[in-house]
Design an enzyme around this catalytic site. Structure first.
Site, PDB file in Angstrom:
ATOM      1  N   LYS A  28      -5.836 -11.249  -5.383  1.00 51.41           N
ATOM      2  CA  LYS A  28      -7.013 -11.415  -4.524  1.00 51.41           C
ATOM      3  C   LYS A  28      -8.083 -10.397  -4.893  1.00 51.41           C
ATOM      4  O   LYS A  28      -7.773  -9.275  -5.321  1.00 51.41           O
ATOM      5  CB  LYS A  28      -6.622 -11.300  -3.041  1.00 51.41           C
ATOM      6  CG  LYS A  28      -6.525  -9.905  -2.488  1.00 51.41           C
ATOM      7  CD  LYS A  28      -6.795  -9.856  -0.971  1.00 51.41           C
ATOM      8  CE  LYS A  28      -6.915  -8.388  -0.554  1.00 51.41           C
ATOM      9  NZ  LYS A  28      -7.639  -8.152   0.670  1.00 51.41           N
ATOM     10  N   LYS A  56     -11.425  -4.658  -2.326  1.00 56.78           N
ATOM     11  CA  LYS A  56     -12.261  -3.460  -2.433  1.00 56.78           C
ATOM     12  C   LYS A  56     -11.557  -2.393  -3.260  1.00 56.78           C
ATOM     13  O   LYS A  56     -12.187  -1.605  -3.939  1.00 56.78           O
ATOM     14  CB  LYS A  56     -12.526  -2.873  -1.034  1.00 56.78           C
ATOM     15  CG  LYS A  56     -13.535  -3.641  -0.209  1.00 56.78           C
ATOM     16  CD  LYS A  56     -13.784  -2.887   1.112  1.00 56.78           C
ATOM     17  CE  LYS A  56     -13.879  -3.834   2.289  1.00 56.78           C
ATOM     18  NZ  LYS A  56     -12.965  -3.517   3.384  1.00 56.78           N
ATOM     19  N   LYS A  90       0.823  -1.210   0.000  1.00 55.86           N
ATOM     20  CA  LYS A  90       0.000   0.000   0.000  1.00 55.86           C
ATOM     21  C   LYS A  90       0.858   1.262   0.000  1.00 55.86           C
ATOM     22  O   LYS A  90       0.509   2.246  -0.656  1.00 55.86           O
ATOM     23  CB  LYS A  90      -0.969  -0.011   1.193  1.00 55.86           C
ATOM     24  CG  LYS A  90      -2.030  -1.103   1.037  1.00 55.86           C
ATOM     25  CD  LYS A  90      -3.207  -0.964   1.982  1.00 55.86           C
ATOM     26  CE  LYS A  90      -4.241  -2.034   1.630  1.00 55.86           C
ATOM     27  NZ  LYS A  90      -5.430  -2.008   2.485  1.00 55.86           N
TER      28      LYS A  90
END
Ligand code: AQP
Length: 333
Positions: free
Chosen positions: A196, A199, A112
């Site tokens: 994966k 969101k 991230k």
């Protein structure tokens, strides 16, 4: 009975199918015979700098989705993280026990922060796993139902628990174990079945959002990327796309993968996708109706969350007092 704890971030208007199959279905199952505590982790969501009114709305929407999935506030404790101040307090204590290098090794942080750059990356994103450890350890948790992507954070939580116990006495906190159900531990993106489902996916087309228009959900399933060849067979290495669709099909219908393989023998990929789209739409339609019932009565939803916060606080206060006392902080009078 075991103490169960888990949470999800209110970082999106809708949970995605991976959240539901990887975690939420386990939460619902673990309510039986255990003492379950489920949380909307809104403090964690501050790491993505949400708009204040959007965050408030998403917090209620996340709670409504827990309830619609079958989290039962009569049997389980359901609350919002920021309503129990002890989470932030224990997190500070734990951050003083966490090595800088140890935190810097977290792969989710590396991924991230790489996307956000040094200036865009906050200290909150860095200490995220420490707050998560506090969430879990506050409730003397035995099992944490999560997806595979949380395994490393759970390892850190266990290390911190063992460190606390080694330094301040063996029964300072309970050392938790992850509860990761292999078959659904990682649901993959429909457009990139090696990544994966997330969101915050790069392209929305690989994502199934539970509160999305059912027609769009069906379309995304029908356009899922499949593999070369034409045989419908579970083979995650060789056929990741088809294997992901079979996993979702089996999880939502309760049918076994060998049974599905037998049913689809000699049939094409298109056939499987059309049928799976139907399965998902039939499941998601009543789910959405239940979510909207909860959202239509926010006062009642807030009442449920208030009762839950009261129950959570009682447990959290005892743990925090024990940790504070053992670490040498002068007792409050
Ligand atoms: N694809 C997945 N398959 C199985 N389980 C999954 N989980 C998430 N994606 C999958 C599990 O759902 C819970 C959500 O926790 P979170 O709200 O902290 O979100 P996350 O882990 O960061 O995953 P998201 O929802 O996809 O968000 P982002 O955009 O951050 O990647 C956890 O138990 C997780 O394991």
């Amino acid at each position: 009975p075991l103490r169960i704890f888990s949470g999800m971030q209110p970082t999106s208007d809708s949970l995605q199918l991976g959240n539901y199959l990887g975690a939420l279905t386990q939460w619902v199952a673990l309510q039986d015979g255990n003492e379950a505590i489920y949380c909307v982790v809104d403090l964690h969501a501050l790491t993505v700098a949400p708009d204040p009114s959007v965050l408030r709305e998403r917090t209620r929407r996340t709670a409504a989705q827990y309830l619609a999935a079958g989290v039962d506030p009569e049997r389980s404790t359901l609350f919002v993280q920021s309503h129990v101040a002890e989470h932030a307090e224990l997190a500070w204590t734990l951050s003083c026990l966490t090595g800088y290098g140890e935190a810097a090794r977290m792969t989710q942080f590396k991924d991230k922060s790489a996307k956000q750059g040094t200036e865009g990356t906050t200290v909150g994103l860095f200490t995220y796993p420490v707050l998560m450890a506090a969430d879990i350890l506050l409730y003397d948790t035995n099992r944490v139902p999560v997806g595979e992507d949380q395994r490393q954070h759970l390892e850190l939580t266990r290390d911190l628990a063992q460190r606390l116990n080694a330094r301040f006495g063996a029964d300072t906190v309970v050392v938790p174990e992850p509860h990761i159900v292999k078959s659904t531990a990682k649901i993959y993106d429909l457009q990139d079945p090696t990544a994966k489902m997330s969101k915050s996916a790069a392209s929305p087309n690989g994502l199934i959002e539970l509160l999305d228009d059912p027609r769009r959900i069906a379309k995304r399933i029908r356009s899922a990327v499949t593999d070369t060849g034409h045989e419908i067979r579970f083979d995650p290495e060789g056929k990741p796309g088809i294997s992901n669709l079979l996993t979702i099909f089996a999880a939502l219908t309760g049918r076994s993968i060998p049974e599905l393989e037998a049913d689809y023998e000699g049939k094409g990929y298109g056939h499987l996708k059309v049928d799976l789209a139907g399965v998902v739409v039939d499941w998601v339609t009543p789910f959405q109706a239940r979510v909207h019932e909860y959202l239509d009565d926010p006062a009642q939803l807030d009442d449920v969350l208030e009762v839950g916060a009261g129950k959570a606080r009682e447990i959290a206060a005892v743990t925090l007092e024990r940790v504070y006392e053992r670490t040498g902080l002068l007792a409050r009078r």
